[in-house]
Design a protein around this motif. Structure first.
Motif, PDB file in Angstrom:
ATOM      1  N   CYS A 250     -10.956  12.682  16.770  1.00  0.00           N
ATOM      2  CA  CYS A 250     -11.633  11.386  16.617  1.00  0.00           C
ATOM      3  C   CYS A 250     -10.920  10.294  17.415  1.00  0.00           C
ATOM      4  O   CYS A 250     -11.575   9.480  18.079  1.00  0.00           O
ATOM      5  CB  CYS A 250     -11.702  11.002  15.139  1.00  0.00           C
ATOM      6  N   LEU A 251      -9.601  10.271  17.350  1.00  0.00           N
ATOM      7  CA  LEU A 251      -8.860   9.252  18.083  1.00  0.00           C
ATOM      8  C   LEU A 251      -9.020   9.412  19.593  1.00  0.00           C
ATOM      9  O   LEU A 251      -9.220   8.432  20.311  1.00  0.00           O
ATOM     10  CB  LEU A 251      -7.381   9.305  17.696  1.00  0.00           C
ATOM     11  N   PHE A 252      -8.938  10.644  20.077  1.00  0.00           N
ATOM     12  CA  PHE A 252      -9.097  10.865  21.520  1.00  0.00           C
ATOM     13  C   PHE A 252     -10.515  10.529  21.980  1.00  0.00           C
ATOM     14  O   PHE A 252     -10.702  10.016  23.090  1.00  0.00           O
ATOM     15  CB  PHE A 252      -8.746  12.307  21.876  1.00  0.00           C
ATOM     16  N   LEU A 253     -11.515  10.813  21.153  1.00  0.00           N
ATOM     17  CA  LEU A 253     -12.889  10.476  21.511  1.00  0.00           C
ATOM     18  C   LEU A 253     -13.083   8.963  21.600  1.00  0.00           C
ATOM     19  O   LEU A 253     -13.800   8.470  22.475  1.00  0.00           O
ATOM     20  CB  LEU A 253     -13.862  11.057  20.479  1.00  0.00           C
ATOM     21  N   LYS A 254     -12.428   8.235  20.704  1.00  0.00           N
ATOM     22  CA  LYS A 254     -12.611   6.784  20.669  1.00  0.00           C
ATOM     23  C   LYS A 254     -11.773   6.049  21.701  1.00  0.00           C
ATOM     24  O   LYS A 254     -12.225   5.065  22.295  1.00  0.00           O
ATOM     25  CB  LYS A 254     -12.288   6.249  19.268  1.00  0.00           C
ATOM     26  N   TYR A 255     -10.548   6.500  21.931  1.00  0.00           N
ATOM     27  CA  TYR A 255      -9.612   5.698  22.703  1.00  0.00           C
ATOM     28  C   TYR A 255      -9.302   6.225  24.102  1.00  0.00           C
ATOM     29  O   TYR A 255      -8.523   5.617  24.824  1.00  0.00           O
ATOM     30  CB  TYR A 255      -8.292   5.548  21.935  1.00  0.00           C
ATOM     31  N   THR A 256      -9.872   7.371  24.478  1.00  0.00           N
ATOM     32  CA  THR A 256      -9.616   7.910  25.814  1.00  0.00           C
ATOM     33  C   THR A 256     -10.927   8.320  26.476  1.00  0.00           C
ATOM     34  O   THR A 256     -11.973   8.411  25.825  1.00  0.00           O
ATOM     35  CB  THR A 256      -8.686   9.139  25.779  1.00  0.00           C
ATOM     36  N   ASN A 257     -10.852   8.595  27.761  1.00  0.00           N
ATOM     37  CA  ASN A 257     -12.011   9.101  28.501  1.00  0.00           C
ATOM     38  C   ASN A 257     -11.858  10.579  28.820  1.00  0.00           C
ATOM     39  O   ASN A 257     -12.523  11.102  29.722  1.00  0.00           O
ATOM     40  CB  ASN A 257     -12.182   8.300  29.800  1.00  0.00           C
TER      41      ASN A 257
ATOM     42  N   THR B 211     -22.106  15.600  16.386  1.00  0.00           N
ATOM     43  CA  THR B 211     -21.404  16.230  17.501  1.00  0.00           C
ATOM     44  C   THR B 211     -20.328  15.290  18.046  1.00  0.00           C
ATOM     45  O   THR B 211     -20.400  14.072  17.852  1.00  0.00           O
ATOM     46  CB  THR B 211     -22.376  16.562  18.643  1.00  0.00           C
ATOM     47  N   PRO B 212     -19.321  15.831  18.757  1.00  0.00           N
ATOM     48  CA  PRO B 212     -18.294  14.970  19.355  1.00  0.00           C
ATOM     49  C   PRO B 212     -18.873  13.918  20.302  1.00  0.00           C
ATOM     50  O   PRO B 212     -18.425  12.766  20.312  1.00  0.00           O
ATOM     51  CB  PRO B 212     -17.405  15.963  20.102  1.00  0.00           C
ATOM     52  N   GLY B 213     -19.873  14.308  21.105  1.00  0.00           N
ATOM     53  CA  GLY B 213     -20.481  13.355  22.032  1.00  0.00           C
ATOM     54  C   GLY B 213     -21.168  12.210  21.313  1.00  0.00           C
ATOM     55  O   GLY B 213     -21.058  11.039  21.716  1.00  0.00           O
ATOM     56  N   THR B 214     -21.890  12.518  20.234  1.00  0.00           N
ATOM     57  CA  THR B 214     -22.555  11.483  19.448  1.00  0.00           C
ATOM     58  C   THR B 214     -21.529  10.566  18.795  1.00  0.00           C
ATOM     59  O   THR B 214     -21.704   9.344  18.744  1.00  0.00           O
ATOM     60  CB  THR B 214     -23.455  12.114  18.366  1.00  0.00           C
ATOM     61  N   TYR B 215     -20.448  11.154  18.287  1.00  0.00           N
ATOM     62  CA  TYR B 215     -19.384  10.364  17.657  1.00  0.00           C
ATOM     63  C   TYR B 215     -18.813   9.366  18.662  1.00  0.00           C
ATOM     64  O   TYR B 215     -18.647   8.180  18.351  1.00  0.00           O
ATOM     65  CB  TYR B 215     -18.290  11.289  17.148  1.00  0.00           C
ATOM     66  N   ARG B 216     -18.500   9.826  19.870  1.00  0.00           N
ATOM     67  CA  ARG B 216     -17.926   8.945  20.898  1.00  0.00           C
ATOM     68  C   ARG B 216     -18.891   7.802  21.231  1.00  0.00           C
ATOM     69  O   ARG B 216     -18.483   6.636  21.288  1.00  0.00           O
ATOM     70  CB  ARG B 216     -17.597   9.749  22.148  1.00  0.00           C
ATOM     71  N   SER B 217     -20.155   8.118  21.416  1.00  0.00           N
ATOM     72  CA  SER B 217     -21.141   7.090  21.770  1.00  0.00           C
ATOM     73  C   SER B 217     -21.331   6.076  20.655  1.00  0.00           C
ATOM     74  O   SER B 217     -21.377   4.874  20.890  1.00  0.00           O
ATOM     75  CB  SER B 217     -22.495   7.753  22.094  1.00  0.00           C
ATOM     76  N   ARG B 218     -21.416   6.588  19.426  1.00  0.00           N
ATOM     77  CA  ARG B 218     -21.685   5.705  18.285  1.00  0.00           C
ATOM     78  C   ARG B 218     -20.568   4.694  18.077  1.00  0.00           C
ATOM     79  O   ARG B 218     -20.819   3.506  17.874  1.00  0.00           O
ATOM     80  CB  ARG B 218     -21.884   6.552  17.023  1.00  0.00           C
ATOM     81  N   TYR B 219     -19.304   5.135  18.140  1.00  0.00           N
ATOM     82  CA  TYR B 219     -18.201   4.239  17.855  1.00  0.00           C
ATOM     83  C   TYR B 219     -17.900   3.294  19.009  1.00  0.00           C
ATOM     84  O   TYR B 219     -17.355   2.222  18.808  1.00  0.00           O
ATOM     85  CB  TYR B 219     -16.961   5.033  17.446  1.00  0.00           C
ATOM     86  N   ARG B 220     -18.280   3.687  20.217  1.00  0.00           N
ATOM     87  CA  ARG B 220     -18.070   2.784  21.345  1.00  0.00           C
ATOM     88  C   ARG B 220     -19.129   1.702  21.422  1.00  0.00           C
ATOM     89  O   ARG B 220     -18.973   0.721  22.124  1.00  0.00           O
ATOM     90  CB  ARG B 220     -18.008   3.573  22.650  1.00  0.00           C
ATOM     91  N   GLU B 221     -20.219   1.890  20.677  1.00  0.00           N
ATOM     92  CA  GLU B 221     -21.249   0.865  20.628  1.00  0.00           C
ATOM     93  C   GLU B 221     -20.939  -0.205  19.596  1.00  0.00           C
ATOM     94  O   GLU B 221     -21.530  -1.282  19.618  1.00  0.00           O
ATOM     95  CB  GLU B 221     -22.597   1.509  20.278  1.00  0.00           C
ATOM     96  N   LYS B 222     -19.981   0.050  18.705  1.00  0.00           N
ATOM     97  CA  LYS B 222     -19.631  -0.924  17.668  1.00  0.00           C
ATOM     98  C   LYS B 222     -18.913  -2.117  18.270  1.00  0.00           C
ATOM     99  O   LYS B 222     -18.174  -1.990  19.235  1.00  0.00           O
ATOM    100  CB  LYS B 222     -18.745  -0.285  16.602  1.00  0.00           C
ATOM    101  N   ASN B 223     -19.095  -3.274  17.669  1.00  0.00           N
ATOM    102  CA  ASN B 223     -18.419  -4.480  18.150  1.00  0.00           C
ATOM    103  C   ASN B 223     -16.940  -4.485  17.821  1.00  0.00           C
ATOM    104  O   ASN B 223     -16.113  -4.949  18.595  1.00  0.00           O
ATOM    105  CB  ASN B 223     -19.078  -5.732  17.541  1.00  0.00           C
ATOM    106  N   MET B 224     -16.602  -3.995  16.630  1.00  0.00           N
ATOM    107  CA  MET B 224     -15.200  -3.976  16.205  1.00  0.00           C
ATOM    108  C   MET B 224     -14.995  -2.822  15.243  1.00  0.00           C
ATOM    109  O   MET B 224     -15.887  -2.491  14.486  1.00  0.00           O
ATOM    110  CB  MET B 224     -14.811  -5.280  15.500  1.00  0.00           C
ATOM    111  N   PRO B 225     -13.819  -2.207  15.236  1.00  0.00           N
ATOM    112  CA  PRO B 225     -13.546  -1.141  14.267  1.00  0.00           C
ATOM    113  C   PRO B 225     -13.435  -1.700  12.854  1.00  0.00           C
ATOM    114  O   PRO B 225     -12.870  -2.763  12.652  1.00  0.00           O
ATOM    115  CB  PRO B 225     -12.212  -0.565  14.745  1.00  0.00           C
ATOM    116  N   SER B 226     -13.998  -1.004  11.907  1.00  0.00           N
ATOM    117  CA  SER B 226     -13.874  -1.399  10.507  1.00  0.00           C
ATOM    118  C   SER B 226     -12.781  -0.557   9.866  1.00  0.00           C
ATOM    119  O   SER B 226     -12.243   0.369  10.481  1.00  0.00           O
ATOM    120  CB  SER B 226     -15.196  -1.174   9.765  1.00  0.00           C
TER     121      SER B 226
END
Length: 303
Positions: A245-252, A281-296
């Motif tokens: 999860c961290l690598f999907l959110k914070y890296t490319n 899926t991992p791809g959906t997870y990455r897309s969804r969290y990168r669309e958020k304005n700020m992490p909760s």
């Protein structure tokens, strides 16, 4: 993990915002990381361990740390079951915010802002404790300001002024890291989980990990289940998901590269494990969290 993830400025700061607060509920599967920005971390609930650079410290409510750009660290709750959480209120601010043009500021303010700049230029982390309650009050102001839509810009003089006040207190307060003691032998399971979290691509077998604390595998399994509420194998799966999860959110990094980093060679197993634990899926997870304005706060917890 040879190269801990670096949390980028772009994920935590939207638009022109230069000061942000994030409430984090720390997970036992703590992963060492650094930031592209400055952080002041305040322990607002619970007890735990702070792994910072090559040192470890006990932390309790009221402790806080100044963490410069590039310093590797992470927090871990004392209670590994999640019943008694460790919550950290983080004040984050961009590095360029402390590049004050002191020559354009009249004295004695110029002297103060030079002190602020020097404090950050030292790139030294520091530890404090809120004795008077003034620091927690300032954090509350920062957090409240940051939650209002009217303050989501650099036009918030209250937020900026509060940050400067907070930094002034830290500059004038003695660093107390020398009295924050931690004995590794007091918490062997904490150390094992920390090692698992940061080396899951080279995870140890049950026999190897039990040998590391000089107990039998059977006794280790009982001890581990008692302190964490789950088995060693289940914890390893949990840690792998947390890392993914961290690598999907914070890296490319590509999804296949991430799988290898967490020690999974079989991509079918990788996708199945992630879908079972996270629900997408991992791809959906990455897309969804990168669309958020700020992490909760929920973003910081394991799904």
């Amino acid at each position: 993990m040879e190269n801990p993830p670096v949390f980028s400025t772009s994920y935590f700061f939207q638009g022109n915002v230069s000061v942000q607060t994030v409430l984090a509920k720390e997970d036992p599967c703590c992963i060492r990381h650094s930031h592209e920005f400055f952080e002041i971390a305040y322990v607002c609930e619970g007890e735990g361990i702070h792994y910072i650079e090559e040192e470890r410290f006990n932390v309790v409510q009221g402790d806080l740390f100044f963490i410069p750009v590039g310093v590797v660290h992470c927090f871990q709750p004392r209670d590994l079951t999640g019943i008694q959480p460790l919550r950290i209120l983080n004040c984050l601010y961009k590095a360029e915010l402390v590049g004050f043009p002191s020559n354009s500021i009249p004295s004695p303010l110029s002297q103060f802002f030079c002190q602020v700049a020097d404090y950050h230029l030292e790139k030294k982390w520091r530890a404090y404790h809120d004795q008077s309650g003034e620091i927690v009050r300032l954090f509350q102001v920062l957090h409240t300001e940051g939650q209002t839509s009217a303050c989501m810009s650099d036009n918030s003089l209250i937020r900026y002024g509060t940050l400067i006040h907070l930094i002034k207190i830290l500059i004038e307060t003695k660093d107390r890291r020398a009295i924050l003691t931690f004995k590794k032998e007091d918490c062997p399971i904490h150390g094992i989980i920390h090692h698992m979290s940061n080396n899951c691509q080279n995870s140890m077998s049950l026999h190897e990990v039990s040998q590391s604390i000089a107990v039998s595998p059977r006794h280790f399994q009982r001890l581990f289940k008692l302190q964490t509420g789950c088995t060693y194998v289940k914890m390893l799966q949990k840690i792998r998901i947390r890392n993914i999860c961290l690598f999907l959110k914070y890296t490319n990094l590509t999804i296949q590269s991430i799988a290898l980093l967490v020690g999974i060679q079989d991509m079918k197993y990788f996708y199945r494990l992630f879908a079972e634990r996270v629900g997408i899926t991992p791809g959906t997870y990455r897309s969804r969290y990168r669309e958020k304005n700020m992490p909760s706060e929920e973003d910081w917890e394991l799904a």
